[in-house]
Design a protein around this motif. Structure first.
Motif, PDB file in Angstrom:
ATOM      1  N   ILE A   1      57.292  25.342  85.745  1.00 34.18           N
ATOM      2  CA  ILE A   1      56.806  26.557  85.091  1.00 34.18           C
ATOM      3  C   ILE A   1      57.782  26.975  83.994  1.00 34.18           C
TER       4      ILE A   1
ATOM      5  N   GLN B   1      49.427  28.083  87.742  1.00 32.79           N
ATOM      6  CA  GLN B   1      50.361  28.533  88.767  1.00 32.79           C
ATOM      7  C   GLN B   1      49.965  29.931  89.239  1.00 32.79           C
ATOM      8  N   THR B   2      50.581  30.371  90.310  1.00 32.14           N
ATOM      9  CA  THR B   2      50.300  31.706  90.812  1.00 32.14           C
ATOM     10  C   THR B   2      51.000  32.738  89.936  1.00 32.14           C
TER      11      THR B   2
ATOM     12  N   ALA C   1      54.591  33.347  90.959  1.00 34.11           N
ATOM     13  CA  ALA C   1      55.566  32.384  90.447  1.00 34.11           C
ATOM     14  C   ALA C   1      55.816  32.592  88.959  1.00 34.11           C
ATOM     15  N   THR C   2      54.844  33.138  88.258  1.00 34.90           N
ATOM     16  CA  THR C   2      54.917  33.252  86.810  1.00 34.90           C
ATOM     17  C   THR C   2      55.586  34.544  86.340  1.00 34.90           C
TER      18      THR C   2
ATOM     19  N   ALA D   1      49.770  32.568  83.875  1.00 33.32           N
ATOM     20  CA  ALA D   1      49.610  31.849  85.141  1.00 33.32           C
ATOM     21  C   ALA D   1      48.354  30.983  85.120  1.00 33.32           C
TER      22      ALA D   1
END
Length: 70
Positions: free
Chosen positions: A2, A30-31, A34-35, A25
């Motif tokens: 990421i 990605q979630t 996480a972002t 995201a």
């Protein structure tokens, strides 16, 4: 992964109207959890800034729209 992708600033540079963390995201698959920290890091590094705009995110909350400083 990421961070590497976001650090290249490709998505921010290619989106002059800016992006929310949720939109970032979705682009990188990605979630949001996480972002969002990566978005915060990029802001602290001066690589992205707030546009002054806000858009609704997936949960319906008002989200900051970010853009590249380049």
């Amino acid at each position: 992964m990421i961070f590497e992708y976001m650090d290249r600033m490709v998505m921010f540079q290619d989106t002059p109207e800016g992006l929310t963390a949720d939109e970032c995201a979705a682009i990188i698959g990605q979630t949001v959890l996480a972002t969002r920290p990566r978005v915060t890091e990029l802001n602290k590094q001066g690589k992205i800034i707030r546009t002054g705009q806000r858009r609704k995110n997936v949960s319906g909350a008002s989200a900051i729209v970010w853009k590249a400083t380049l």
